[in-house]
Design an enzyme around this catalytic site. Structure first.
Site, short mmCIF file in Angstrom:
data_model
loop_
_atom_site.label_atom_id
_atom_site.label_comp_id
_atom_site.label_asym_id
_atom_site.label_seq_id
_atom_site.Cartn_x
_atom_site.Cartn_y
_atom_site.Cartn_z
N GLY A 23 0.83 -1.20 0.00
CA GLY A 23 0.00 0.00 0.00
C GLY A 23 0.86 1.24 0.00
N CYS A 24 0.25 2.36 -0.30
CA CYS A 24 1.00 3.61 -0.42
C CYS A 24 1.54 4.06 0.94
CB CYS A 24 0.13 4.69 -1.06
SG CYS A 24 -1.51 4.89 -0.35
#
Lengths: 349, 349, 349, 349
Positions: free
Chosen positions: D151-152
């Site tokens: 994920g970011c």
């Protein structure tokens, strides 16, 4: 450095157009920056001036008189308007030059003097300078030693207008250009009017009927029809960093011409162009779709007023409106494919 | 509630224009919201729908058929276009109404049907509706029971244009309106085109020659000269929340008229107006200078083209372009000073 | 001017906090600006400096030594840090003063000298200055002649922290303040770092562990527990004009304390406050909900880490973080209701 | 297509991560998109969905069950969380897969079920999935058939934290991550909370102590020290399209450790990395300096609190936080240089 490298000096590398050149050249297989100058940043590494470019292997900033041109083939000149003429006049004959300032754009010294407030300092050079709207002047660009890179607004306005004037499809006494620009066009100098708080959440016109890009547009349109054209030109400052949209209002030369006819002519002229593109019928150009790229997207729409049409054209003012077109021109001057180094797609969102 | 309070219902209070009405009325000494409706938010407190208004003492949202109009003197109708006609037709005769939708703006049912795609459902009411561009129609507004509040673009375009057409100073066949709007004009509905990522750092035209505000502008200009005017109108979507700038290109009726003449006429017409103001000569209107206020700032500039002028006018689309003008109209309808509740200064930066 | 008017001078009226004072005072029934000073704008009308205020009837800008204080009751001092001490020392005894600079915020001259790099020039005055975090110091503010208006970050940090420290609910050795600010906090001076292109579409921390608001926060927290507190404080610059969000990470003093206990304490302390508000459980404060208003919205949330909580507090840095709190303080100093002139609701969107 | 081309399918190409993959692959000499799927856009050309990519020669969007995987070597899966497991389970064994959803990131099915509300549908596949934080897992990535792309937020948090935890330099019970993200992380679905007017000119925290990226961060940190770590994690939504800044507050494991020690360890670990970079001492990472690039810039600063440090790390959430890292991983899986196709410099301004 490989043998086939073209060695480039960037004069005035600490502004936005200088940084944009470096960004583009980082992807260019042939043009390599070998000298960077910056008046107040001498001795600094690029990462200190432009941290986003810290990863690049680039020479330090030097003073402009420290450049050894014997090792330079190509010069991009990103200096402020007015200071450029002297410097270019002093460059050795073997270098090819793309000048991003306005200094060599106006071919008539009287027009230059009127709009810039002083006599031109290198009128002989100006005679040989080629106005580098690449798509419409590439034959001359290829032969040029000195190319005057067009202004951002004039690029967005002339790309759609010149072909239509050449084809004698629109009246040249009734051209109205309403242009909207991002703030980077104002450069990186600290000015109150370019502060975030002064620009954000707002829009206003500026330089109404008095912007220096007006005579540049006039010149291009006049050359297209061999008649002295004056265009209405109103720029606006917008809360975005990059992008220009020109919304252009034109009158048909003949009553039986339609917006579709104008559009077809532009499609014909730009059919094989990699950067200048006419969008599908009804599709509206948007600046976000050219951000970071060398594209110019345009289209033509019928107006509500009879015998009139509305043309819109978008570019990224720092790419097709400045550094991208400069690389495109330099490619042409060195016989390289115009797209070299310019294949990056737009950054959206 | 004091005896002299005017009790207001806001139908459709959960959109941006509803919220803006509540913000304005919070400063209004006489108009008090007593009923708020919202289709999908029934039973919610205002703070759940608009947290920025949580501090206000306001009634809960109810369904539109739950409003008891016996305790209501004034109705602001902020419902979507098309749904409003039925509802207003059902309101009791004692209430005065300002309708912020487009439903009663077009006086000709045929024009309405053409642009909105269906027959008007309350043509009798429409006959009595007054188009509430307050500065130019206040005598009729004062006598009206139902005021159709003008659209945001038409407000910015007509305020400068109607006086000049009335004075027969500009040609009515050659009016070009290039308008730029913030995103709040699109409302609070979740649409891809209004997402931050789709709007930020960009601009594009939309609804070219087909926007529904075009016939509304035509109607106002036509009435000003008793001749069927068609105007060129091109709106653009910009990365800001509030504000409209109309840049208007006009031709002089007579060759000896100048931009200064046009400006003087506007100064004369708006000399005593608290909201509609002509700026000092050469000063450019900017939307940031009207943000959150009911002002309309305008000015006139000479064009580079002979016998032409450029007019710019800025408003806050949610205030003078919607809820502010609605309060201004309701003030007039109740014999209050038009400025009541509207004295807030612009918010800058 | 009515007899009960309080005549105010604004020293340094050409910056953002000066403009914001004028915006607020335009709605104030008692405080009236009678003198405005501005170093480089002497002789200019307010409309030339701040076109958004052109509609106000205000005196011209004068030089600071031209003010006749015999006709002045109240002074708002918006001068740059460091220049203020001399000027305030020279004001006549009858005027009450709210100083928006940092010059009188730090009560310990040694701390002042350390963080501002020079000795304090008016140490006697500093002794009598009251630090005007109104909600937590109003008894002293009411009696003060000179109030040091708190910084924007310290306001957002101290409003939730001081009550919790006073109640001995959180550890004072483990307070981490991660703050995010709009650009107007940097003022209107033209600096590269505040240009639109440098701020838009980005965020970065600055002044890490070295921002001058840190000792101001320390001082307030220390006074609350009579123990020398040091807080971790990291400000960030964000692409918005107005607003501060402080996200504060705290440790419970006792293991059986919960986020709900902290929240209840803040609700108790601020139960009757018109501006400082604890939101309903679970509702997250957002800067857009205080834009243009004097509100401070706060809430407490459980952390994922045991025995810890997360507090967020939002203000408009130009209002509760500067000019709004200044008016609130001046109101208190003159025995007026604190809310006078500050009833405007937030502007959203 | 040349013989050495790797044929890629992009499942879910109509979202922002899909578009970003196409932008990146346009510059990739080996990976070529041969199939694009999009549920609601079947039959549309890429230019209709993403006009900024209209210039690319790409296949039409098809339904996901229309893809012929016999001509596909590599699959980028950009489908919504939850829908991905079934689809990946049905892919033929010869294709290599990078999954950009969260479906295969959490290796413990119980943790997955707890945070996503349902049992995992492909637990066998999950066992073999490699968590692709490339710099810290490239040996396993090179051997993987299925890589779960991080994920970011977890990318920005783990890149600096994992090496420090591995080196046992920071306490794992006292890690506070204050993260700020651009809006593109919310995807392209039309939601009120992502509208321009709701995001512009504001900031707020969200998902406090409850964001699904929290267990993903915990998992990575726990694996680094073989101890169950829980981190405090608070994301914020900001008015920008791209970029994540993680400001991380940590405690030293030993009192004699300094911020400089932490920084040196990160410099050692990332010394030869092309994308993960430790900035020079004192230089603050800014998201604008990574916009559009695969860089992760980080640095360590002393805190004001003793024995504590502040770490900041910035990435472009759509590049290193999504599609760029996905290409980096796919490069590794096919034995290509990790930088292939990812040489573009950041776009600034």
């Amino acid at each position: 450095m490989a043998n086939d490298q073209i060695r480039a000096a960037i004069l005035g590398a600490s502004g936005y157009t200088g940084a944009e050149l470096l960004r583009i050249l980082a992807q260019h297989p042939r043009l390599k920056p070998v000298a960077l100058t910056a008046e107040r940043k001498v001795g600094q590494a690029i990462g200190a001036v432009f941290p986003h470019l810290a990863g690049l292997d680039l020479p330090e900033m030097v003073a402009i008189d420290q450049v050894d041109y014997s090792g330079v083939d190509a010069v991009f000149c990103c200096l402020p308007h007015g200071t450029t003429q002297d410097i270019i006049a002093g460059l050795p004959p073997h270098v090819k030059i793309v000048d991003l300032s306005a200094d060599f754009r106006l071919s008539d010294p009287a027009v230059y003097a009127k709009w810039y407030g002083h006599e031109h300092k290198a009128p002989e050079l100006q005679k040989g300078a080629v106005y580098g709207l690449t798509e419409l002047a590439r034959d001359r660009v290829r032969e040029a030693r000195l190319v005057a890179n067009p202004g951002c607004y004039p690029t967005a306005a002339q790309l759609p207008l010149i072909p239509l004037i050449r084809a004698d499809m629109i009246k040249h006494g009734d051209i109205i250009i309403d242009a909207k620009s991002g703030v980077s066009g104002a450069g990186r100098a600290a000015k109150e009017g370019a502060l975030f708080c002064e620009v954000s959440e707002g829009i206003h016109a500026y330089g109404i009927a008095s912007h220096r890009h007006a005579p540049e547009i006039d010149q291009g349109l006049s050359a297209a029809c061999d008649y002295p054209v004056i265009a209405s030109f109103t720029p606006h400052l917008m809360p975005m960093s990059r992008g220009i949209l020109a919304t252009i209002y034109v009158s048909m030369r003949e009553h039986d011409l339609t917006a579709a006819d104008l559009r077809n002519e532009l499609r014909r002229v730009y059919a094989d162009e990699p950067f200048a593109r006419v969008l599908p019928e009804g599709v509206v150009p948007a600046t976000r779709h050219v951000r970071g790229s060398n594209f110019a997207l345009m289209n033509v729409f019928p107006d509500r007023l009879p015998h009139r049409a509305i043309i819109t054209c978008v570019i990224d003012n720092l790419v097709k409106g400045a550094s991208g077109q400069a690389v495109q021109n330099m490619n042409a001057m060195f016989g390289l494919p115009e797209t070299m180094g310019l294949e990056q797609q737009p950054l959206f969102p």
